[in-house]
Design an enzyme around this catalytic site. Sequence first.
Site, short mmCIF file in Angstrom:
data_model
loop_
_atom_site.label_atom_id
_atom_site.label_comp_id
_atom_site.label_asym_id
_atom_site.label_seq_id
_atom_site.Cartn_x
_atom_site.Cartn_y
_atom_site.Cartn_z
N ASP A 301 15.92 50.38 19.73
CA ASP A 301 14.92 51.41 19.97
C ASP A 301 13.58 50.73 20.22
OD1 ASP A 301 13.78 53.85 20.23
OD2 ASP A 301 13.76 54.34 18.09
N ASP A 593 17.47 54.74 13.41
CA ASP A 593 16.74 55.16 12.21
C ASP A 593 17.00 56.60 11.81
OD1 ASP A 593 15.47 56.47 14.25
OD2 ASP A 593 13.54 55.48 14.01
N ASP A 597 21.68 58.95 14.51
CA ASP A 597 22.03 57.59 14.93
C ASP A 597 23.22 57.04 14.15
OD1 ASP A 597 19.97 57.42 16.78
OD2 ASP A 597 18.54 56.64 15.32
#
Length: 854
Positions: A301, A593, A597
């Site tokens: 990310d 996070d 996910d």
Amino acid sequence: MTVQQSAPRGLSTSQAAVALTEHGPNTNPAPRPPSPWRRVLLQLRDPMILLLVGAAVLTASLHDFTDLTVILVVVVLNTTVGVAQEIRAEHALTALNRLAAPQATVRRDGRATVVPAAEVVPDDVVLLQAGDIVPADLRLFDAVRLQADESALTGESVPVEKQTPDELYAGTIVTRGRGSAVVTRTGPNSALGKIAALLSGQRPRATPLQRRLTGLSRVLSIAAVVLSAIVAAAGLIRGLPLPNMIVTAVSLTVAAVPESLPAVVTLALAIGAHRMAQRAALVRALPAVETLGAVTVVATDKTGTLTEGIMRAEQLWTEAGSLSASGPGYDPAGHLAPTLPASVERLDSASPAVRRLLRDVALCNDAGLRPPTADDPVWRPIGDPTEAALLTLAHRGAVAPEELRAAYPRTHELPFDSTRKRMTSFHEQPGRDDLLVIGKGAPEVMLTSVVTPDGDVDRAQAVAAELSAAGYRVLAVADKLLAPGTPRTEDGLRLAGLVAITDPVRPNAAEVVATFGRAGIDLLLITGDAPGTALAVANRIGVHDGGVVTGADLDAGQDPATGRVFARIRPEQKLGIVRAWQAAGHVVAMTGDGVNDAPALRRADIGVAMGKGGTEVARQAADLVLTNDDLGTVEAAIEEGRRIYANIRTFLRYALSGGLAEILVMLIGPLLGFAVPLLPGQILWINMLTHGLPGVAIGAEPADPRTMRQPPRSPQEQILGAGLWQRIAGTGTLITAVTLTAALWARSTGAAWQPMTYLVLGLAQLGVALALRRPSPPGGRRLRFLDLAIAGALVAQLLPLAFGPLRNLLDLQPVTGTEAGYALVLASVPGLVTALGRFSRRGTASRRRTRRSR
């Protein structure tokens, strides 16, 4: 739906401490560690040790007290080292478990505080949001569209709606909304604790590498037994006594098999995991340590990983004009200033359009700001960092969020989620009956349904595109008034403005990306932000790609394995990206996070969760938790994984080449006229010295400075693959040759040939260990554990030749200075050849890398 009851105040720190003493920690009973005597018995169950015990019984019955003493010394030392290594590994893993333990947010002393879940006590007030794991049994007194996944307890896969005064159970997961609850039961008294009490404690399962090595040990043991039996049979044919040959065969079998291999592997994995923890990477599962060395793709990310995770609202735009904000971090101190010349526009923070926008971002907001403390001298966000940045922006525009929230109490909300990409809140207004409705979210979502005062949305869309292309994360904010009795909808909102938020790229991000490139690892940048933002960050850190793959492209059927930069990706799409790259033959590490996910983290070969800004669900689903949310930590973890795997292979080369040499000396020696080249006690003494501390020290060697300039190993590579077994055979044969050469020379000159055989065989193995030593990093010339281990083994190797009682015990004769010098010269040959071979291979690899870079 929002349901509230009277809110408990929570406990004070002193009350919580008393309750913790009274009720005990909020943990399930852990299995008791084995007693010292049980640890010793487990070590004595090792097949190699049992063989030695059998040999000890046999030598005792033959009144061969010399060999009996040596065998017992070896058994005691091996058992002691094994127990010590097991305890050290357990201590390292226990420390890791404490570091990686779940956390909970509670209200202590009137403010939100994050504490270890083990310290949650009855009557604590727990604050919950999507992605949290419920730390204990709770009763809700505040719930906003709260859902919980109770499949861990009930098996029901559909999330359950929760309202006050419903109960939440320990171990379940908050999948949506937020809430506050009072702790009713903890630890063994909770629903999860009662189930856990029914289960017996299980020892940790062996890792895949440990299982492969166990299989290798069985094969080696069978081969060693067969070869030792041949040695015994040859001795019997020559008329040697049966009991003596049985003891010799047993000693040779023990010496040939690296019985310390399981202990070395366990210790290497545990200590490696502990070293990763010191570098801000918590390993939650030991198999992750060995898998890290094979990673070929890192999917990461953007926010908080490649960037600093400190969100700053730097610009705001309204139809009346735009302003820029200045100030450090989340500190409310700062101001707003026009971004265009005064001749073009005259706008400041007192303008109605700006006040309206600042009001909206302060009200449609669940975050808070924590002022500096004695332990932490900077302002910190409470809750989502993006929303905290909006609060900071309001403060810098001279708007007080606390006063606004008191004047405009919230009556209802539609929380943000990754699918809707927007949040809407409903507020009472002072002195009015209608409600104020505020929404904020992604521009492509908000700007398709809002209206503007002049009816033209194109200008706002153009500004949003420009800000996004400049690397900003852009939020659109809109509001409306809702008459009493009107259905609560998000339609008909009027645009208040845009806010441009930046998260500065970490200073080390570009270097980390370059390091991954040199190590043969592809980096995928995956973000929910706009394509322009993703591309701007990718260009800044050096992720070169032909374009950006969006979530819409994936929905349209584009192969995820064709892209490197992904934008507007929903969390559930990350799972498809992981699967696509795995299907292409890659080993994938994935960062995440959020609660959504978790499937991708579990699917990835290495799931990496954010320890600072991530949800508890993500942390518990991952194999690796970053306590600093920095991608550079993943680089360090991969380097550590490669180091451990390389050290295990180095140990195998060292131990197996020495064992092979011992067997070949005993097998070929009689053919050259040496009836028994080495006595059982001498074999065991050499084995104890070479496979003891030096073997363990090899497992603790630092990483080769070139580790991250080499491609990843193939996950299909066998532990003895990539030419290792050929090098083992070559080194073992070379040690055999110099040992027998020394014996032949000694016999031809009338010297005692058996001490020369003993001396060269042991010294040659230590010379190979020295040659396999890792190169020192720049500036790192100090002594290492391996240096001290080799020096200690060298002294112990020479001691029987100089110390009378020990010389008599091993039945050795002293050697002259000339003989010792000749032995040292011959013994150094295998080490020198090994060092030259490693140097040659490094030069070849360096030339290949140079050609590839051209």
